[in-house]
Write a protein that holds these residues in place. Structure first.
Motif, PDB file in Angstrom:
ATOM      1  N   HIS A 138      -8.811  -1.820   3.173  1.00 43.84           N
ATOM      2  CA  HIS A 138      -8.191  -2.287   4.402  1.00 43.84           C
ATOM      3  C   HIS A 138      -9.257  -2.312   5.491  1.00 43.84           C
ATOM      4  O   HIS A 138      -9.897  -1.312   5.762  1.00 43.84           O
ATOM      5  CB  HIS A 138      -7.055  -1.323   4.762  1.00 43.84           C
ATOM      6  CG  HIS A 138      -6.100  -1.890   5.746  1.00 43.84           C
ATOM      7  ND1 HIS A 138      -5.364  -3.006   5.503  1.00 43.84           N
ATOM      8  CD2 HIS A 138      -5.762  -1.470   6.989  1.00 43.84           C
ATOM      9  CE1 HIS A 138      -4.605  -3.266   6.557  1.00 43.84           C
ATOM     10  NE2 HIS A 138      -4.835  -2.351   7.473  1.00 43.84           N
TER      11      HIS A 138
ATOM     12  N   LEU B  23       4.851  -2.087   3.882  1.00 43.12           N
ATOM     13  CA  LEU B  23       5.661  -1.442   2.845  1.00 43.12           C
ATOM     14  C   LEU B  23       6.973  -0.928   3.408  1.00 43.12           C
ATOM     15  O   LEU B  23       8.021  -1.031   2.787  1.00 43.12           O
ATOM     16  CB  LEU B  23       4.897  -0.254   2.259  1.00 43.12           C
ATOM     17  CG  LEU B  23       3.990  -0.519   1.064  1.00 43.12           C
ATOM     18  CD1 LEU B  23       3.293   0.766   0.682  1.00 43.12           C
ATOM     19  CD2 LEU B  23       4.794  -1.039  -0.116  1.00 43.12           C
ATOM     20  N   GLU B  24       6.883  -0.350   4.597  1.00 41.52           N
ATOM     21  CA  GLU B  24       8.078   0.208   5.215  1.00 41.52           C
ATOM     22  C   GLU B  24       9.080  -0.918   5.534  1.00 41.52           C
ATOM     23  O   GLU B  24      10.283  -0.736   5.387  1.00 41.52           O
ATOM     24  CB  GLU B  24       7.678   0.997   6.477  1.00 41.52           C
ATOM     25  CG  GLU B  24       8.806   1.739   7.167  1.00 41.52           C
ATOM     26  CD  GLU B  24       9.477   2.823   6.327  1.00 41.52           C
ATOM     27  OE1 GLU B  24       8.920   3.215   5.278  1.00 41.52           O
ATOM     28  OE2 GLU B  24      10.577   3.264   6.703  1.00 41.52           O
TER      29      GLU B  24
ATOM     30  N   VAL C  28       1.247   6.408   2.865  1.00 42.92           N
ATOM     31  CA  VAL C  28      -0.015   5.719   2.627  1.00 42.92           C
ATOM     32  C   VAL C  28      -1.136   6.637   3.107  1.00 42.92           C
ATOM     33  O   VAL C  28      -1.149   7.069   4.251  1.00 42.92           O
ATOM     34  CB  VAL C  28      -0.065   4.363   3.341  1.00 42.92           C
ATOM     35  CG1 VAL C  28      -1.458   3.739   3.205  1.00 42.92           C
ATOM     36  CG2 VAL C  28       0.988   3.423   2.776  1.00 42.92           C
TER      37      VAL C  28
ATOM     38  N   SER D  36      -6.925   2.437   1.291  1.00 46.78           N
ATOM     39  CA  SER D  36      -5.537   2.848   1.488  1.00 46.78           C
ATOM     40  C   SER D  36      -4.887   3.034   0.125  1.00 46.78           C
ATOM     41  O   SER D  36      -5.039   2.191  -0.749  1.00 46.78           O
ATOM     42  CB  SER D  36      -4.779   1.792   2.281  1.00 46.78           C
ATOM     43  OG  SER D  36      -5.388   1.642   3.541  1.00 46.78           O
TER      44      SER D  36
ATOM     45  N   TRP E  78       7.536   8.497   0.262  1.00 45.99           N
ATOM     46  CA  TRP E  78       6.199   8.025  -0.080  1.00 45.99           C
ATOM     47  C   TRP E  78       5.369   7.938   1.179  1.00 45.99           C
ATOM     48  O   TRP E  78       5.884   8.091   2.292  1.00 45.99           O
ATOM     49  CB  TRP E  78       6.261   6.650  -0.742  1.00 45.99           C
ATOM     50  CG  TRP E  78       6.983   5.636   0.107  1.00 45.99           C
ATOM     51  CD1 TRP E  78       8.321   5.428   0.146  1.00 45.99           C
ATOM     52  CD2 TRP E  78       6.414   4.753   1.080  1.00 45.99           C
ATOM     53  NE1 TRP E  78       8.616   4.448   1.083  1.00 45.99           N
ATOM     54  CE2 TRP E  78       7.463   4.020   1.645  1.00 45.99           C
ATOM     55  CE3 TRP E  78       5.095   4.505   1.497  1.00 45.99           C
ATOM     56  CZ2 TRP E  78       7.247   3.066   2.641  1.00 45.99           C
ATOM     57  CZ3 TRP E  78       4.885   3.539   2.479  1.00 45.99           C
ATOM     58  CH2 TRP E  78       5.968   2.831   3.039  1.00 45.99           C
TER      59      TRP E  78
ATOM     60  N   ASP F  63      -1.392  -1.742   4.436  1.00 43.02           N
ATOM     61  CA  ASP F  63      -0.567  -1.522   5.615  1.00 43.02           C
ATOM     62  C   ASP F  63       0.635  -0.660   5.302  1.00 43.02           C
ATOM     63  O   ASP F  63       1.435  -1.001   4.438  1.00 43.02           O
ATOM     64  CB  ASP F  63      -0.028  -2.867   6.129  1.00 43.02           C
ATOM     65  CG  ASP F  63      -0.852  -3.394   7.270  1.00 43.02           C
ATOM     66  OD1 ASP F  63      -1.812  -2.697   7.653  1.00 43.02           O
ATOM     67  OD2 ASP F  63      -0.537  -4.495   7.763  1.00 43.02           O
ATOM     68  N   PHE F  64       0.739   0.404   6.050  1.00 40.65           N
ATOM     69  CA  PHE F  64       1.916   1.257   5.910  1.00 40.65           C
ATOM     70  C   PHE F  64       3.166   0.490   6.339  1.00 40.65           C
ATOM     71  O   PHE F  64       4.187   0.491   5.670  1.00 40.65           O
ATOM     72  CB  PHE F  64       1.715   2.497   6.782  1.00 40.65           C
ATOM     73  CG  PHE F  64       2.903   3.399   6.841  1.00 40.65           C
ATOM     74  CD1 PHE F  64       3.119   4.326   5.836  1.00 40.65           C
ATOM     75  CD2 PHE F  64       3.798   3.326   7.902  1.00 40.65           C
ATOM     76  CE1 PHE F  64       4.217   5.166   5.892  1.00 40.65           C
ATOM     77  CE2 PHE F  64       4.897   4.161   7.954  1.00 40.65           C
ATOM     78  CZ  PHE F  64       5.106   5.085   6.940  1.00 40.65           C
ATOM     79  N   SER F  65       3.052  -0.231   7.464  1.00 42.37           N
ATOM     80  CA  SER F  65       4.260  -0.827   8.041  1.00 42.37           C
ATOM     81  C   SER F  65       4.792  -1.960   7.174  1.00 42.37           C
ATOM     82  O   SER F  65       5.986  -2.207   7.122  1.00 42.37           O
ATOM     83  CB  SER F  65       3.996  -1.313   9.457  1.00 42.37           C
ATOM     84  OG  SER F  65       3.002  -2.302   9.435  1.00 42.37           O
TER      85      SER F  65
ATOM     86  N   SER G 206       6.481   8.164   4.980  1.00 42.05           N
ATOM     87  CA  SER G 206       7.767   7.510   5.214  1.00 42.05           C
ATOM     88  C   SER G 206       8.897   8.447   4.832  1.00 42.05           C
ATOM     89  O   SER G 206       8.716   9.339   4.009  1.00 42.05           O
ATOM     90  CB  SER G 206       7.854   6.232   4.366  1.00 42.05           C
ATOM     91  OG  SER G 206       9.189   5.869   4.150  1.00 42.05           O
TER      92      SER G 206
ATOM     93  N   ASN H  65       0.038   8.618   6.344  1.00 37.44           N
ATOM     94  CA  ASN H  65       1.238   8.107   7.005  1.00 37.44           C
ATOM     95  C   ASN H  65       2.398   8.309   6.061  1.00 37.44           C
ATOM     96  O   ASN H  65       2.374   7.795   4.951  1.00 37.44           O
ATOM     97  CB  ASN H  65       1.115   6.608   7.270  1.00 37.44           C
ATOM     98  CG  ASN H  65       0.373   6.319   8.542  1.00 37.44           C
ATOM     99  OD1 ASN H  65       0.115   7.237   9.316  1.00 37.44           O
ATOM    100  ND2 ASN H  65       0.034   5.067   8.752  1.00 37.44           N
TER     101      ASN H  65
ATOM    102  N   GLU I 226      -1.679  -1.471  15.017  1.00 36.72           N
ATOM    103  CA  GLU I 226      -0.735  -0.855  14.088  1.00 36.72           C
ATOM    104  C   GLU I 226      -0.732   0.660  14.260  1.00 36.72           C
ATOM    105  O   GLU I 226       0.291   1.281  14.388  1.00 36.72           O
ATOM    106  CB  GLU I 226      -1.150  -1.214  12.678  1.00 36.72           C
ATOM    107  CG  GLU I 226      -0.240  -0.624  11.651  1.00 36.72           C
ATOM    108  CD  GLU I 226       0.334  -1.725  10.793  1.00 36.72           C
ATOM    109  OE1 GLU I 226       0.560  -1.429   9.637  1.00 36.72           O
ATOM    110  OE2 GLU I 226       0.554  -2.840  11.261  1.00 36.72           O
TER     111      GLU I 226
END
Ligand SMILES: [Zn+2]
Lengths: 143, 440
Positions: A69, B390-391, A44, A6, A42, B386-388, A38, A36, A98
């Motif tokens: 990950h 950071l978010e 991931v 990641s 930014w 993990d994306f979440s 945001s 992904n 997730e």
């Protein structure tokens, strides 16, 4: 165990190219990738590669925030409802998924399901008990 | 059992204190009129000190700024014959004239008493051994604490700055119980203890640490106290223009700094409108000296930002409490009608675990609106892939900044090392707005 690499990337021109460039130079093959994103400018980037640890080192050396990950990977079959079945198995066990994404490998023939789930080891046991075979790093890259 | 250096003054009823201030203010204005600068100012405004009926009447006079002091270097503010002065201190300035402050015998006497009162307030007593670990000379922390500690009656070791091994040796040989040092030096001193295989708790009798001259956070204080346990760290505040140390000091309760209101008339004003802010609200500190003869200064704009803390202090002192200094008014900007100080943003980031200290505030016009964009370098500790996760960090920053400054920021996480770094000090605010730029 299976891992994805990641990478934290800013949403600006040239960043993705810099990632693939750094991996190419290190002789690493990318099998699949997803991003992904945001609203905060930014995202991931998740990468399935042939040598995850080496990929992480190469990207860290290029200045990227990078993590290995752990994931659960299931080879997709043609059976309808495959994705739903796997995700509901995990949900019934109270594990928080997730995200999950299906991706077609670069050979264009095989598809896999990548599941980001908490408590990966537990998730694998549940799937194994239900007769769902999960793939190890080697197996994914050998497909 | 609470005890005080000057119980009558320190615990005076608010009305009594106000009456004392008014009397001292009239005396100060009459004295200031003797100086070329204020004499001329009073004539121009047709102002005479007898016109002062209440403390608020002082607001008829303009503020005094550092530029005013520099512009009338060296004797423009002197209100006594030069022969009467016995010492000067300079405040550091890298460009232009320095700021020079003159003292006569009365002034030094008054100042020493204020420092003695401050030290007593933080728990120092005549039977203490006090080691002053800071530069002497023009810097007021040296001689200021020296004279104050002598007035208190402590055995005083004028150790000066630096040479940590010798400092520790002195502390051991003479049983030092109280030290004064700037906060940024203390971690270094602690390291040398470790290098020598020593620990403050078992190898010294240290119990009180007085620290100031640089702003530091509550988190830093707790960290320093952990390093030097069981010694306690007390916040000291002063500025050369108002003598030096001894303007405001923390008591045993460690809940803000009592500002000595018999010696300093304190205002906190909005740096933009220059109007007084309500108690509890952040603004710029403005001081009028109330017990100085050689060089009274009226309504001096310190550029330091803080707020009055409300409510009585359990120690029984009635002099109002200031919060620790949280920044400089020069850095303030206005966005969406709110005054914002970079230090407020920094404090929010400090609360986020493992917060990256690198951030940039960008003020930008997007569409018709000016936006506060906060770019924060993502911290390796935040990222496990993990994306979440950071978010969540990002959303927490948005929420907490909004709670602090009442403006909803756009928070962007950026790659580590990607923000510009100026020489030494990082650039914190980048104003790219079309209109309404504020001066920094
Ligand atoms: Zn108190």
């Amino acid at each position: 165990m299976a891992h994805q690499v990641s990478v934290f990337v800013e949403n600006k021109p040239g960043r993705l190219e810099k990632v693939t460039g750094a991996l190419g130079q290190a002789g690493i093959n990318i099998r699949a990738m997803t991003l992904n994103s945001s609203s905060g400018g930014w995202g991931v980037l998740n990468l399935l590669v042939n040598h995850p640890a080496a990929a992480k080192d190469a990207l860290s050396a290029a200045g990227f925030l990078t993590a290995l990950h752990e994931i659960v990977v299931v080879e997709m079959t043609d059976q309808p409802g495959g994705l739903h079945e796997v995700v509901s198995l995990l949900a019934r066990a109270g594990l928080n998924v997730e995200n999950a994404y299906g991706t077609v490998l670069q050979n264009g023939r095989s598809a896999i399901l990548v599941i980001n789930v908490e408590k990966v080891a537990h998730a694998r046991e549940i799937l194994a008990a239900a007769g769902v075979r999960t793939l190890e790093d080697d197996a994914i890259y050998a497909i | 059992m609470n005890s005080y250096w000057q119980p009558d003054i320190e615990t005076a009823a608010p009305d009594t204190l106000r009456a004392m201030q008014l009397q001292a203010l009239r005396r100060t204005l009459a004295q200031a009129a003797q100086s070329p600068y204020y004499g001329e100012l009073f004539r121009r405004l047709n102002f005479s000190p007898e016109q002062i009926r209440t403390r608020d009447d002082l607001r008829r006079l303009p503020f005094t700024t550092k530029d005013d002091l520099r512009g009338h270097f060296p004797y423009g503010f002197l209100a006594v014959p030069k022969a009467e002065t016995i010492r000067l201190h300079c405040s550091s300035g890298t460009t232009g004239n320095p700021t020079v402050i003159f003292h006569n015998r009365h002034d030094l006497d008054s100042w020493a008493n204020l420092v003695a009162r401050s030290m007593y307030c933080a728990g120092a007593r005549p039977d203490d051994v006090f080691q002053n670990i800071c530069g002497y000379g023009l810097f007021t922390g040296g001689l200021g604490f020296q004279y104050g500690a002598e007035r208190l009656g402590a055995l005083t070791i004028p150790a000066g700055a630096g040479n940590s091994r010798r400092q520790i040796k002195l502390m051991q040989e003479f049983g030092t119980t109280v030290i004064h040092a700037i906060p940024s030096y203390l971690p270094r001193l602690r390291e040398v203890f470790t290098e020598l295989g020593l620990a403050p708790a078992k190898d010294t009798r240290l119990r009180v640490i007085l620290s100031g001259a640089e702003p530091y956070t509550e988190e830093t204080r707790r960290r320093l106290e952990a390093m030097f346990a069981p010694a306690k760290v007390f916040n000291s505040f002063g500025l050369t223009e108002m003598n030096g140390p001894g303007v405001a000091f923390e008591c045993d309760c460690q809940n803000g700094l009592h500002v000595w209101e018999d010696a300093y008339l304190t205002e906190i004003v909005n740096p933009d409108t220059l109007e007084p802010v309500p108690d509890g609200e952040l603004g710029e500190l403005v001081f009028t000296s109330l017990d100085r003869q050689a060089m009274p200064i009226l309504r001096y704009r310190t550029r330091d930002l803080t707020r009055f803390l409300t409510g009585p202090c359990p120690c029984g002192r009635t002099h109002r409490r200031l919060d620790r200094i949280t920044g400089r008014s020069d850095d303030m900007f206005i966005i969406k009608g709110c005054n914002v100080f970079p230090m407020q943003i920094e404090q929010v980031l400090m609360r986020i675990p493992q917060a990256a200290s690198d951030y940039l505030i960008v003020l930008e016009t997007l569409g018709d609106n000016d936006e506060l964009i906060l770019q924060v370098e993502a911290h390796p500790e935040w990222f496990n892939g993990d994306f979440s996760k950071l978010e969540h960090v990002r959303q927490r920053i948005v929420r907490e900044i909004h709670d602090e400054v009442l403006v909803t920021p756009i928070v962007q996480l950026v790659e580590p090392g990607s923000l510009p770094r100026a020489e030494g000090k990082a650039k914190r605010v980048d104003d790219r707005r079309r209109n309404g730029k504020t001066d920094f």
